[in-house]
Design a protein around this motif. Structure first.
Motif, mmCIF file in Angstrom:
data_model
loop_
_atom_site.group_PDB
_atom_site.id
_atom_site.type_symbol
_atom_site.label_atom_id
_atom_site.label_comp_id
_atom_site.label_asym_id
_atom_site.label_seq_id
_atom_site.Cartn_x
_atom_site.Cartn_y
_atom_site.Cartn_z
ATOM 1 N N TYR A 243 -8.446 -7.365 -0.951
ATOM 2 C CA TYR A 243 -8.881 -7.095 0.590
ATOM 3 C C TYR A 243 -7.840 -6.509 1.306
ATOM 4 N N GLU A 244 -6.501 -6.942 1.041
ATOM 5 C CA GLU A 244 -5.235 -6.532 1.595
ATOM 6 C C GLU A 244 -5.276 -4.836 1.454
ATOM 7 N N LEU A 245 -5.271 -4.602 0.162
ATOM 8 C CA LEU A 245 -5.231 -3.273 -0.233
ATOM 9 C C LEU A 245 -6.102 -2.264 0.570
ATOM 10 N N TYR A 246 -7.492 -2.749 0.732
ATOM 11 C CA TYR A 246 -8.561 -1.851 1.466
ATOM 12 C C TYR A 246 -8.352 -2.156 2.980
ATOM 13 N N GLN A 247 -7.639 -2.971 3.514
ATOM 14 C CA GLN A 247 -7.367 -3.089 4.940
ATOM 15 C C GLN A 247 -6.244 -1.974 5.303
ATOM 16 N N CYS A 248 -5.296 -1.730 4.214
ATOM 17 C CA CYS A 248 -4.410 -0.674 4.352
ATOM 18 C C CYS A 248 -4.891 0.665 4.148
ATOM 19 N N ARG A 249 -5.526 0.936 3.121
ATOM 20 C CA ARG A 249 -6.083 2.346 2.967
ATOM 21 C C ARG A 249 -7.356 1.998 2.147
ATOM 22 N N ASN A 250 -8.064 3.116 2.473
ATOM 23 C CA ASN A 250 -9.713 2.905 1.753
ATOM 24 C C ASN A 250 -9.613 4.492 0.892
ATOM 25 N N GLY A 251 -8.664 4.460 -0.142
ATOM 26 C CA GLY A 251 -8.869 5.359 -1.178
ATOM 27 C C GLY A 251 -7.944 6.670 -0.668
ATOM 28 N N ASN A 252 -7.827 7.624 -1.826
ATOM 29 C CA ASN A 252 -7.048 8.839 -1.801
ATOM 30 C C ASN A 252 -7.650 9.850 -2.925
ATOM 31 N N PRO A 253 -8.226 10.740 -2.621
ATOM 32 C CA PRO A 253 -8.775 11.580 -3.899
ATOM 33 C C PRO A 253 -7.897 12.342 -4.626
ATOM 34 N N TYR A 254 -6.621 12.295 -3.977
ATOM 35 C CA TYR A 254 -5.331 12.986 -4.640
ATOM 36 C C TYR A 254 -4.910 12.181 -6.158
ATOM 37 N N ASP A 255 -5.089 12.605 -7.047
ATOM 38 C CA ASP A 255 -4.481 12.097 -8.603
ATOM 39 C C ASP A 255 -3.185 12.148 -8.560
ATOM 40 N N GLY A 256 -2.560 11.029 -9.046
ATOM 41 C CA GLY A 256 -1.040 10.998 -9.182
ATOM 42 C C GLY A 256 -0.160 10.262 -8.207
ATOM 43 N N VAL A 257 -0.868 9.471 -7.326
ATOM 44 C CA VAL A 257 0.004 8.997 -6.356
ATOM 45 C C VAL A 257 0.451 7.565 -6.982
ATOM 46 N N PHE A 258 -0.371 7.007 -7.767
ATOM 47 C CA PHE A 258 -0.187 5.768 -8.451
ATOM 48 C C PHE A 258 -0.279 6.032 -9.891
#
Length: 195
Positions: A51-66
């Protein structure tokens, strides 16, 4: 501010400085009510960290960030969860003593990092690596918070870096050391080359 949000902010700060095009893909976080409504459709509950993760950000299509993976948007994560939680896969995981339900948050070409689901939501839960070839599970991180703390440290110490326009792990052995520092009692290596 929680340790998870702080770690995410450290990652975003590094990206802003060294890979602004990677940070531009991050969608803004969602309101808690919307997250609760969407996640209530699952036949299981996920940790409060999701829940906290998706309150911070809702995705990123860029491969490689994590760790070569991208953060799934919540709708995409729900779609993938439906696919990996079909009865056949749940039965296989149960026979192997693994969590029946999994909720993927990071994806790279059919390889996921996912949190287990249960009957009730807990503050923290483990993060499993799901292999793309055979769907095998490995305990990779002890929590989303510890995952993000390890990744933040790897960015800040040059282990995870921006090379020729791409985000890459520059030293896989040191990455593995940092991952295990924050996540003791997890698998020795996620990949054959030591990290």
């Amino acid at each position: 501010m929680s340790a998870l949000t702080e770690a995410l902010n450290r990652i975003l700060h590094w990206l802003q400085q060294y890979s602004p095009n990677a940070i531009s893909g991050f969608a803004p976080g969602l309101p808690l009510v919307e997250i609760e409504t969407k996640l209530s459709q699952l036949p299981f509950r996920v940790s409060q960290e999701v829940y906290e993760l998706y309150q911070c950000r809702n995705g990123n299509p860029y491969d490689g960030v994590f760790v070569y993976h991208r953060l799934l948007d919540l709708d995409g994560a729900l779609e993938y969860a439906a696919a990996i939680n079909k009865s056949y896969w749940r039965e296989v995981r149960e026979q192997d003593g693994d969590p029946q339900y999994l909720f993927p948050v990071l994806d790279f070409d059919g390889e996921y990092f996912a949190v287990p689901g249960g009957d009730a939501s807990s503050p923290h839960t483990s993060v499993f690596h799901i292999g793309c070839d055979d769907g095998s599970l490995s305990l990779a991180f002890t929590s989303l918070t510890n995952m993000m703390l390890a990744i933040a440290e790897c960015y800040e110490t040059g282990i995870y870096t921006h090379i020729n326009g791409d985000l890459e792990v520059a030293d896989v052995v040191r990455f593995g050391e940092v991952r295990r520092k924050y996540n003791p009692d997890t698998v020795a290596a996620l990949y054959a080359d030591g990290w």
